[in-house]
Design a protein around this motif. Structure first.
Motif, PDB file in Angstrom:
ATOM      1  N   ILE A 158      -0.403 -14.022 -21.312  1.00  0.00           N
ATOM      2  CA  ILE A 158       0.970 -13.513 -21.197  1.00  0.00           C
ATOM      3  C   ILE A 158       1.680 -14.069 -19.967  1.00  0.00           C
ATOM      4  O   ILE A 158       2.877 -14.334 -19.983  1.00  0.00           O
ATOM      5  CB  ILE A 158       0.962 -11.973 -21.138  1.00  0.00           C
ATOM      6  N   PHE A 159       0.929 -14.273 -18.881  1.00  0.00           N
ATOM      7  CA  PHE A 159       1.517 -14.702 -17.605  1.00  0.00           C
ATOM      8  C   PHE A 159       0.922 -16.041 -17.144  1.00  0.00           C
ATOM      9  O   PHE A 159       0.402 -16.141 -16.022  1.00  0.00           O
ATOM     10  CB  PHE A 159       1.280 -13.640 -16.526  1.00  0.00           C
ATOM     11  N   PRO A 160       0.983 -17.099 -17.955  1.00  0.00           N
ATOM     12  CA  PRO A 160       0.380 -18.379 -17.545  1.00  0.00           C
ATOM     13  C   PRO A 160       1.019 -18.959 -16.279  1.00  0.00           C
ATOM     14  O   PRO A 160       0.383 -19.702 -15.526  1.00  0.00           O
ATOM     15  CB  PRO A 160       0.607 -19.287 -18.759  1.00  0.00           C
ATOM     16  N   HIS A 161       2.295 -18.610 -16.047  1.00  0.00           N
ATOM     17  CA  HIS A 161       3.026 -19.120 -14.892  1.00  0.00           C
ATOM     18  C   HIS A 161       2.564 -18.505 -13.579  1.00  0.00           C
ATOM     19  O   HIS A 161       2.938 -18.983 -12.503  1.00  0.00           O
ATOM     20  CB  HIS A 161       4.519 -18.849 -15.080  1.00  0.00           C
ATOM     21  N   PHE A 162       1.737 -17.462 -13.652  1.00  0.00           N
ATOM     22  CA  PHE A 162       1.301 -16.739 -12.448  1.00  0.00           C
ATOM     23  C   PHE A 162       0.538 -17.644 -11.488  1.00  0.00           C
ATOM     24  O   PHE A 162       0.523 -17.398 -10.285  1.00  0.00           O
ATOM     25  CB  PHE A 162       0.428 -15.552 -12.867  1.00  0.00           C
ATOM     26  N   ILE A 163      -0.103 -18.676 -12.015  1.00  0.00           N
ATOM     27  CA  ILE A 163      -0.925 -19.544 -11.175  1.00  0.00           C
ATOM     28  C   ILE A 163      -0.132 -20.715 -10.600  1.00  0.00           C
ATOM     29  O   ILE A 163      -0.668 -21.512  -9.829  1.00  0.00           O
ATOM     30  CB  ILE A 163      -2.147 -20.081 -11.946  1.00  0.00           C
ATOM     31  N   GLY A 164       1.139 -20.822 -10.939  1.00  0.00           N
ATOM     32  CA  GLY A 164       1.950 -21.944 -10.470  1.00  0.00           C
ATOM     33  C   GLY A 164       2.848 -21.577  -9.298  1.00  0.00           C
ATOM     34  O   GLY A 164       3.175 -20.409  -9.072  1.00  0.00           O
ATOM     35  N   PHE A 168       6.245 -19.439  -9.838  1.00  0.00           N
ATOM     36  CA  PHE A 168       6.181 -17.975  -9.875  1.00  0.00           C
ATOM     37  C   PHE A 168       6.280 -17.413  -8.471  1.00  0.00           C
ATOM     38  O   PHE A 168       7.064 -16.471  -8.212  1.00  0.00           O
ATOM     39  CB  PHE A 168       4.874 -17.504 -10.512  1.00  0.00           C
ATOM     40  N   TRP A 169       5.508 -17.955  -7.545  1.00  0.00           N
ATOM     41  CA  TRP A 169       5.465 -17.408  -6.190  1.00  0.00           C
ATOM     42  C   TRP A 169       6.741 -17.704  -5.413  1.00  0.00           C
ATOM     43  O   TRP A 169       7.178 -16.899  -4.587  1.00  0.00           O
ATOM     44  CB  TRP A 169       4.225 -17.941  -5.469  1.00  0.00           C
ATOM     45  N   ARG A 170       7.346 -18.844  -5.710  1.00  0.00           N
ATOM     46  CA  ARG A 170       8.626 -19.162  -5.080  1.00  0.00           C
ATOM     47  C   ARG A 170       9.689 -18.159  -5.525  1.00  0.00           C
ATOM     48  O   ARG A 170      10.484 -17.665  -4.710  1.00  0.00           O
ATOM     49  CB  ARG A 170       9.041 -20.585  -5.454  1.00  0.00           C
ATOM     50  N   GLN A 171       9.692 -17.808  -6.817  1.00  0.00           N
ATOM     51  CA  GLN A 171      10.642 -16.820  -7.334  1.00  0.00           C
ATOM     52  C   GLN A 171      10.349 -15.440  -6.772  1.00  0.00           C
ATOM     53  O   GLN A 171      11.269 -14.681  -6.441  1.00  0.00           O
ATOM     54  CB  GLN A 171      10.587 -16.784  -8.862  1.00  0.00           C
ATOM     55  N   HIS A 172       9.065 -15.106  -6.670  1.00  0.00           N
ATOM     56  CA  HIS A 172       8.673 -13.807  -6.120  1.00  0.00           C
ATOM     57  C   HIS A 172       9.186 -13.656  -4.687  1.00  0.00           C
ATOM     58  O   HIS A 172       9.769 -12.623  -4.321  1.00  0.00           O
ATOM     59  CB  HIS A 172       7.154 -13.670  -6.162  1.00  0.00           C
TER      60      HIS A 172
END
Length: 324
Positions: A296-302, A305-309
């Motif tokens: 569901i969250f494949p982008h979590f490791i990229g 994702f962290w830049r947006q967070h």
């Protein structure tokens, strides 16, 4: 409760699901459809010569039996007050069952869609629904699902995020800085509003947890019901920052058809927003061994994702204190 060398739901096979339902004297017709649910597992189960039921299997070791029972008791009490909620069915004086190490419940199927985001008429109706629920539960308390300070939740979530191997090294200092900044702002805001009323709330009242059944809005999924602030059940329905005052006005006007609202609680939205963003990220990290989460969250490791967070957290800091 269920144990597995793989993940909590390894043992929850289709046969196990149907055996669980049939253990309650119901007969499945082998139609089994998984429904959207990340934390628990929820299925529409076909029943012979009857309408389908919704079978909810609770994530092992998340809630105790007593905590789940609080959810069920609340739903039945609200149903008795004619509040539109999806309450589990009672069989042999019980609504919470156990099979093969899993706690589960059965609920009548409700047909409908989530309310339309930002629709002012529906926001008014959502406010009415939440207000009627709060009015009916005005004097409720529960030790099994107590109030937990947002700062404590953020501290716990921060530790989980910092332990996550997917946080880019280049962003760790920025994450630490913004969370510390938010923590100070949260502490100040909570002290300023220390007399705000703690009451029984849904706890996760976003749009997907409301079903529009031909104009009748119904609250579902009381998993996260607890003691908290009234505004926590309202603010998640604000979908457009540029129209937040108009949307809030409709929500609160509908709410006050049944229950008075303390406008000072609007200041706490920033606190809840910060908590939700950090806790949501920690939740994904904590659940990563569940195969559903990488899917569901494949982008979590990229890095994106962290830049947006980090951007979202800094945005909360930049716009702090502008809800009234």
């Amino acid at each position: 409760m269920a144990t597995s060398s793989d993940h909590p739901y390894s043992a929850l096979t289709p046969d196990t699901i149907m055996d669980a339902v049939e253990s309650k004297g119901l007969y499945c017709d082998y139609r089994l459809y998984p429904l959207n649910s990340y934390e628990n597992r929820v299925y529409q189960v076909g029943i012979e010569d009857s309408t389908p039921l919704i079978a909810k299997f609770y994530r092992p070791q998340r809630w105790s039996k007593a905590q789940i029972q609080v959810e069920h008791d609340a739903l039945h009490a609200l149903e008795e007050e004619d509040i539109a909620v999806a309450a589990p069915i009672i069989l042999d004086n019980e609504s919470l069952f156990e099979h093969n190490g899993f706690y589960f419940s059965l609920t009548p199927k409700i047909i409908g869609d989530s309310p339309e985001a930002g629709d002012l008429d529906q926001l008014f109706q959502i406010g009415e629904l939440i207000g009627s629920m709060h009015a009916a539960s005005a004097d409720w308390t529960t030790d099994a699902k107590p109030f937990i300070d947002s700062l404590e939740r953020v501290k716990q979530a921060k530790r989980k995020v910092e332990a996550c191997p997917f946080v880019p090294k280049s962003m760790r200092d920025g994450y630490e800085k913004v969370v510390v900044s938010l923590g100070k702002k949260m502490e100040t805001m909570l002290k300023t509003h220390s007399t705000a009323r703690i009451r029984f709330i849904h706890g996760d009242c976003h749009r997907s947890n409301i079903i529009n059944d031909q104009g009748r809005l119904t609250l579902v999924d009381f998993d996260d019901c607890k003691m908290g602030y009234a505004v926590q059940d309202l603010w998640l329905h604000i979908t457009d920052a540029s129209a937040k005052q108009t949307q809030l006005s409709e929500l609160i006007e509908g709410y006050e058809s049944f229950c008075s609202f303390d406008a000072q609680e609007l200041d706490l939205i920033d606190v809840m927003m910060a908590e939700r963003h950090i806790s949501y990220t920690a939740w994904i990290a904590e659940r990563w061994n569940d195969p559903a989460f990488p899917a569901i969250f494949p982008h979590f490791i990229g890095e994106d994702f962290w830049r947006q967070h980090l951007h979202d957290l800094n945005d909360i800091v930049a716009h702090w204190g502008k809800w009234r």
